[in-house]
Design a protein around this motif. Structure first.
Motif, PDB file in Angstrom:
ATOM      1  N   GLN A 145       0.833  -1.214   0.000  1.00  0.00           N
ATOM      2  CA  GLN A 145       0.000   0.000   0.000  1.00  0.00           C
ATOM      3  C   GLN A 145       0.867   1.264   0.000  1.00  0.00           C
ATOM      4  N   GLY A 146       1.917   1.272   0.804  1.00  0.00           N
ATOM      5  CA  GLY A 146       2.800   2.448   0.843  1.00  0.00           C
ATOM      6  C   GLY A 146       3.491   2.686  -0.493  1.00  0.00           C
ATOM      7  N   TYR A 147       3.917   1.589  -1.156  1.00  0.00           N
ATOM      8  CA  TYR A 147       4.558   1.727  -2.464  1.00  0.00           C
ATOM      9  C   TYR A 147       3.557   2.223  -3.507  1.00  0.00           C
ATOM     10  N   ALA A 148       2.298   1.749  -3.420  1.00  0.00           N
ATOM     11  CA  ALA A 148       1.262   2.247  -4.343  1.00  0.00           C
ATOM     12  C   ALA A 148       1.044   3.744  -4.117  1.00  0.00           C
ATOM     13  N   LEU A 149       1.069   4.176  -2.869  1.00  0.00           N
ATOM     14  CA  LEU A 149       0.958   5.609  -2.579  1.00  0.00           C
ATOM     15  C   LEU A 149       2.133   6.368  -3.188  1.00  0.00           C
ATOM     16  N   ALA A 150       3.329   5.810  -3.075  1.00  0.00           N
ATOM     17  CA  ALA A 150       4.519   6.483  -3.612  1.00  0.00           C
ATOM     18  C   ALA A 150       4.437   6.591  -5.142  1.00  0.00           C
ATOM     19  N   ARG A 151       4.099   5.491  -5.802  1.00  0.00           N
ATOM     20  CA  ARG A 151       4.016   5.517  -7.275  1.00  0.00           C
ATOM     21  C   ARG A 151       2.967   6.505  -7.765  1.00  0.00           C
ATOM     22  N   THR A 152       1.792   6.494  -7.129  1.00  0.00           N
ATOM     23  CA  THR A 152       0.715   7.375  -7.599  1.00  0.00           C
ATOM     24  C   THR A 152       1.044   8.839  -7.296  1.00  0.00           C
ATOM     25  N   ALA A 153       1.710   9.095  -6.162  1.00  0.00           N
ATOM     26  CA  ALA A 153       2.085  10.490  -5.852  1.00  0.00           C
ATOM     27  C   ALA A 153       3.110  11.009  -6.857  1.00  0.00           C
ATOM     28  N   VAL A 154       4.091  10.163  -7.230  1.00  0.00           N
ATOM     29  CA  VAL A 154       5.074  10.559  -8.256  1.00  0.00           C
ATOM     30  C   VAL A 154       4.348  10.840  -9.566  1.00  0.00           C
TER      31      VAL A 154
END
Ligand code: C5P
Length: 221
Positions: A36-45
């Motif tokens: 979930q944290g990585y999905a947040l990082a990818r979508t924020a980028v």
């Protein structure tokens, strides 16, 4: 998100789960994978943000375009989050942080002793990073987002937790042995400190992440 609505924003995201060492080879840990944290990082980028991802014990590829800081324990995670939060518009605590750590770290491997019962493991409390970041607010208008995994009374427990932690948004998921951990899917309710409630249907963790960013952009000035 094709619209760069987070352009120029600095966002700190914690992901994964802390490990609290007992001795050089053993730790107390949890089942968080960091998805979930990585999905947040990818979508924020993808939405234009400058992302610092603080990763606790994850085995996932670094998200392109994010700065990644690796940590293991809650104390290390706290140091990394507080350092990065100084410059951040948004802090999202998606990591599963151990509430307690062993009171004593054995510098040599703990041995079993013939005919004797094992010692109990004494624990001490870890700092609550989300509560601390929420109370401090390194910058005016800084937004803080927490996550909560609950097994029962999901909404009532989530509402109480949001108030206790003092964050702006709390993403609450129901967890169980077969739910959420290690899965690419998630179902959640995002609670706002303003009393709002945003259900997110079962779906990819990216979709939940984009909903979080929609709610964040609406609250950033
Ligand atoms: O209290 P609980 O662990 O359920 O709260 C979960 C939220 O608080 C998550 O956002 C987690 O990252 C954060 N947390 C924290 N420090 C702790 C425990 C949890 O920042 N010691």
């Amino acid at each position: 998100g094709l619209v760069p609505d987070l352009a120029g924003r600095r966002i700190v995201i914690s992901a994964g789960g802390t490990r609290e060492p007992l001795d050089p080879v053993r730790y107390l840990g949890n089942r968080s994978t960091g998805l979930q944290g990585y999905a947040l990082a990818r979508t924020a980028v993808a939405r234009g943000a400058r992302v610092t991802l603080i990763a606790a014990n994850t085995a996932l590829p670094d998200p392109a375009g994010a700065d990644v800081v690796r940590v293991q324990t809650a104390v290390q995670l706290r140091e990394a989050v507080l350092k990065a939060a100084g410059e951040a518009d948004v802090v999202v605590m998606a990591a599963a942080v151990a509430d307690f750590r062993p009171a004593v770290y054995a510098t040599g491997k703990i041995k079993k002793r013939d005919g004797r019962e094992p010692d109990a493991v004494a624990l001490v409390r870890n700092p609550d990073i989300l509560a601390e970041v929420s109370a401090e607010r390194a910058r005016p208008g800084q937004l803080v987002v927490g996550f909560a995994a609950e097994t029962d009374d999901v909404l009532a427990n989530g509402r109480a937790k949001l108030a206790r932690k003092g964050c702006d948004l709390l993403v609450v998921n129901e967890v169980g042995e077969d739910k959420t951990f290690g899965s690419a899917q998630n179902e959640a309710v995002v609670l706002g400190a303003d009393g709002s409630e945003h259900p997110v249907p079962y779906g990819p963790k990216e979709a939940l992440a984009d909903t979080v960013w929609d709610l964040v952009t609406a609250r950033l000035d």
